[in-house]
Write an enzyme that holds these catalytic residues in place. Structure first.
Site, PDB file in Angstrom:
ATOM      1  N   GLY A   1      -7.142   4.067 -12.701  1.00  0.00           N
ATOM      2  CA  GLY A   1      -8.100   3.024 -13.052  1.00  0.00           C
ATOM      3  C   GLY A   1      -8.433   2.169 -11.860  1.00  0.00           C
ATOM      4  O   GLY A   1      -7.660   2.038 -10.917  1.00  0.00           O
TER       5      GLY A   1
ATOM      6  N   GLU B   1      -4.962  -7.505  -6.348  1.00  0.00           N
ATOM      7  CA  GLU B   1      -3.601  -7.996  -6.563  1.00  0.00           C
ATOM      8  C   GLU B   1      -3.332  -9.219  -5.684  1.00  0.00           C
ATOM      9  O   GLU B   1      -2.769 -10.224  -6.134  1.00  0.00           O
ATOM     10  CB  GLU B   1      -2.627  -6.868  -6.214  1.00  0.00           C
TER      11      GLU B   1
ATOM     12  N   ARG C   1       0.870  -1.188   0.000  1.00  0.00           N
ATOM     13  CA  ARG C   1       0.000   0.000   0.000  1.00  0.00           C
ATOM     14  C   ARG C   1       0.892   1.218   0.000  1.00  0.00           C
ATOM     15  O   ARG C   1       1.588   1.497   0.969  1.00  0.00           O
ATOM     16  CB  ARG C   1      -0.889  -0.010   1.247  1.00  0.00           C
ATOM     17  N   GLY C   2       0.874   1.945  -1.096  1.00  0.00           N
ATOM     18  CA  GLY C   2       1.822   3.031  -1.291  1.00  0.00           C
ATOM     19  C   GLY C   2       1.807   4.092  -0.217  1.00  0.00           C
ATOM     20  O   GLY C   2       2.858   4.506   0.278  1.00  0.00           O
ATOM     21  N   GLU C   3       0.621   4.546   0.212  1.00  0.00           N
ATOM     22  CA  GLU C   3       0.566   5.650   1.165  1.00  0.00           C
ATOM     23  C   GLU C   3       1.135   5.258   2.526  1.00  0.00           C
ATOM     24  O   GLU C   3       1.556   6.114   3.307  1.00  0.00           O
ATOM     25  CB  GLU C   3      -0.868   6.149   1.334  1.00  0.00           C
ATOM     26  N   ASP C   4       1.177   3.963   2.826  1.00  0.00           N
ATOM     27  CA  ASP C   4       1.736   3.491   4.102  1.00  0.00           C
ATOM     28  C   ASP C   4       3.255   3.347   4.058  1.00  0.00           C
ATOM     29  O   ASP C   4       3.947   3.683   5.025  1.00  0.00           O
ATOM     30  CB  ASP C   4       1.143   2.127   4.476  1.00  0.00           C
TER      31      ASP C   4
END
Length: 666
Positions: free
Chosen positions: A62, A96, A28-31
């Site tokens: 998307g 994913e 999770r990118g923001e984490d």
């Protein structure tokens, strides 16, 4: 050393799975994008050149994951899933995750990382995971009426236009949430790593990298299974395993010793592949001798060793002294595996791997060399010596290269045995000759076999000559003497002859030749303590002498072949270059040579030995340079009157007509 199997296999059976990516990294990118994942990616990417696919869903546009991403998952060997507090808030991450579990049925290829989350929260969807999934359900349930309307419209359109409505069915998004919940439960039950069990992120990342490397390269020291038994490799690896003792928390230097072409580098490569994942840093420095000679220094090898740590600062290694400084500084607290391949000088060991205190506890330094003395001087007193293959092993290796299977084809067995007799168990020769004969008929095999007796294979002999070129001039001279005249004699007898011939002590030279794997002393069978050498090393020595003058044997330093000696005596082409002539016949035999003047030009001759060679005419001249004369059936009652034996130390004239040394007073 070479690889082979006990049964024939197709190329497809041999081929390992082809993975485009070693690792697929899901997070999770923001984490974690700017912190943990960034550092993890960097370590993975820099570790042995692993290929990492890093997906960042927060930077994608998307709602659905792309076909390219699905393909990347399918083409990845291993997946790392970083389960952070907000992981389940991303439908992208959850899709994913579902795809990863679907593609990787072998869940051992999945490594979950519980980053600041409790594994039970993931398993039972509590805390932030419960909140995220509840939000997804609420959002999707608001779309149920619209989804149903779409389905009714599709069924109506199918009836009007004759479509097959089964291919236009919707699966509601609510069903996705159930799949996501199942996926989270499944991944939480896998063996993973919990960040709260580690003091810091750095420690966690080190463990992840080590575990990933073990999964991506799963080979370790083990007994090989009978379906894939490698020629002697299993035994050699077991012996090295005992010497390396990876469980011991000390620093160890281990040597791999043997003659050229016997398989030291192949064995070292296998060791590196199978244990490197146990170390923080691993480096295989190839062709140390060649690189050192080419560049005149070891700076390039020092940089290769240190580049994974110094990275862009590697330019600070400007010379060998700075390289030693950084090696001590950077590696003294790291558990490292370093393999130095083909070392031929003590300075190379002192500069590249110095002392044990240069490296952290648990480190292993492996050195391959032809020179046992280098290992002794560096404190490695019990090296592992790689031996030539036995007949059955040699046949298997030769067949693998000549026929692509473990046994010769019908009609080729006897021919194969001829090549085995030539190679004498040397893997380099077996592989080179076998490959050159692949898919050739028997007539060609016979042609190659005939030519080998005239023209040695350059690939084999160039490898063997490396040891010779590393000798000093007097060592070279003594080696050629042993190869041409003294193989099979008792060691003390050889030393006595060489001492007499050159008036220096040859005992140390014999010891050096043994240490450099050029000769051996047979101690276990009768007669004991005899000097021996591999047949191909002996033939290499013969070739070196022949190349002194290809057309004129009288211009070579040593003569031992009947045809060459006959040519020189019959044509009176002897020169001062000849230092020794030795010819033995198994039974007495008459030769029709004109020796009366043939020795007159050999003013450098030191050793003259004829055994069972019956010559009718005695020489009128003997060179005053002679130190040893052994001439059975000498044809005259005395030596030439002109002979001044100023240097003569040995005279043996069995069965000769010699009655007195010379006419008149001397």
């Amino acid at each position: 050393m070479a690889l082979s199997t006990k049964r024939a296999r197709t190329s497809a059976e041999w081929a390992p799975p082809h993975w485009k990516h070693d690792v697929f990294l899901s997070f999770r990118g923001e984490d974690t994008r700017r912190g943990f994942v960034s550092h993890l990616y960097d370590e993975l990417h820099n570790w042995q050149g692993m290929k990492i696919f890093k997906d960042d869903p927060d930077l994608e546009i998307g709602a659905c994951i792309s076909p390219e991403l699905l393909t990347a998952i399918e083409e990845s060997h291993l997946a790392i899933i970083v389960l952070s507090p907000n992981y389940a808030s991303s439908t992208w991450c959850l899709d994913e995750l579902s795809k990863i579990l679907e593609c990787m049925e072998d869940t051992k290829r999945i490594l979950p990382i519980f980053y600041d989350v409790d594994p039970s929260h993931v398993r039972h969807q509590r805390g932030s995971f419960a909140e995220a999934l509840t939000k997804h359900e609420k959002r999707f349930s608001g779309d149920v009426e619209r989804v149903n309307w779409w389905r009714a419209a599709l069924r109506k359109a199918a009836n009007l236009f004759g479509w097959d409505s089964k291919h236009e069915e919707f699966s509601g998004d609510v069903e996705k949430v159930n799949r996501w919940r199942a996926a989270l439960r499944k991944v939480a039950n896998l063996s993973g790593l919990d960040s709260k069990n580690y003091k810091c992120e750095r420690e966690l990342i080190k463990v992840i990298v080590k575990r990933v490397w073990a999964k991506v390269n799963p080979t370790t020291f083990r007994r090989l299974d009978s379906q894939e038994k490698l020629v002697r490799i299993d035994f050699s690896l077991e012996q090295l395993r005992l010497q390396l003792d990876l469980e011991a928390n000390d620093v160890r230097f281990v040597g791999i010793l043997g003659m050229g072409g016997v398989g030291k580098t192949t064995l070292a490569n296998l060791v590196f592949e199978r244990i490197s994942h146990n170390f923080e840093l691993s480096s295989f420095l190839s062709n140390v001798r060649e690189v050192s000679a080419k560049h005149g220094s070891l700076v390039d090898l020092q940089r290769q060793l240190l580049s994974p740590i110094l990275k862009e600062n590697i330019i600070q290694v400007t010379d060998e002294r700075s390289g030693i400084f950084f090696t001590k500084k950077c590696l003294c607290n790291k558990k490292v595996l370093i393999i130095l391949d083909d070392v031929d000088q003590l300075k190379q060991l002192e500069t590249l791997v110095g002392e044990k205190n240069w490296f952290g506890l648990g480190s292993r330094i492996v050195i391959t060399t032809r020179n046992e003395r280098l290992l002794v001087e560096h404190g490695i007193t019990i090296p592992y010596e790689v031996k030539a293959l036995h007949d059955d092993e040699a046949l298997e290796l030769f067949s693998q290269n000549a026929f692509r299977k473990s046994q010769p084809e019908e009609g080729f067995l006897e021919l194969s045995k001829c090549f085995l007799h030539y190679a004498k168990g040397l893997p380099l020769a077996l592989k080179t000759l076998g490959s050159s004969l692949y898919m050739r008929d028997q007539d060609t095999w016979n042609s190659v076999l005939y030519n080998l007796k005239k023209i040695p294979d350059p690939e084999i002999f160039d490898s063997l000559k490396v040891s010779y070129y590393g000798l000093k001039e007097m060592e070279k001279k003594f080696f050629l003497h042993v190869a041409c005249f003294h193989k099979g004699k008792h060691r003390e007898q050889v030393i006595e002859i060489l001492d007499s011939n050159y008036d220096i002590s040859s005992r140390i030279v014999i010891a050096i030749l043994i240490e450099k794997s050029l000769i051996t002393i047979v101690k276990k069978r009768s007669p004991r303590n005899t000097v021996q050498m591999h047949d191909l090393i002996q033939e290499m020595a013969w070739q070196i002498v022949r190349q002194e003058s290809l057309q004129e044997p009288g211009q070579r330093s040593l003569l031992w072949l009947r045809d060459d000696i006959s040519f020189v005596f019959m044509n009176n082409t002897g020169t001062g270059a000849i230092e020794a002539i030795v010819l033995h016949f198994p039974v007495s035999e008459v030769v029709h040579w004109n020796c009366t003047e043939a020795l007159s030009e050999m003013y450098g001759l030191r050793l003259l030995e004829f055994d069972n060679v019956i010559i009718s005419l005695a020489p009128r001249v003997l060179p005053n340079s002679l130190r040893i004369i052994r001439w059975s059936w000498y044809p005259s009652k005395s030596l030439p009157s002109s002979f001044e034996p100023c240097f003569l130390v040995e005279l043996k004239m069995h069965h000769s007509k010699l009655f007195r040394l010379w006419d008149g007073a001397k």
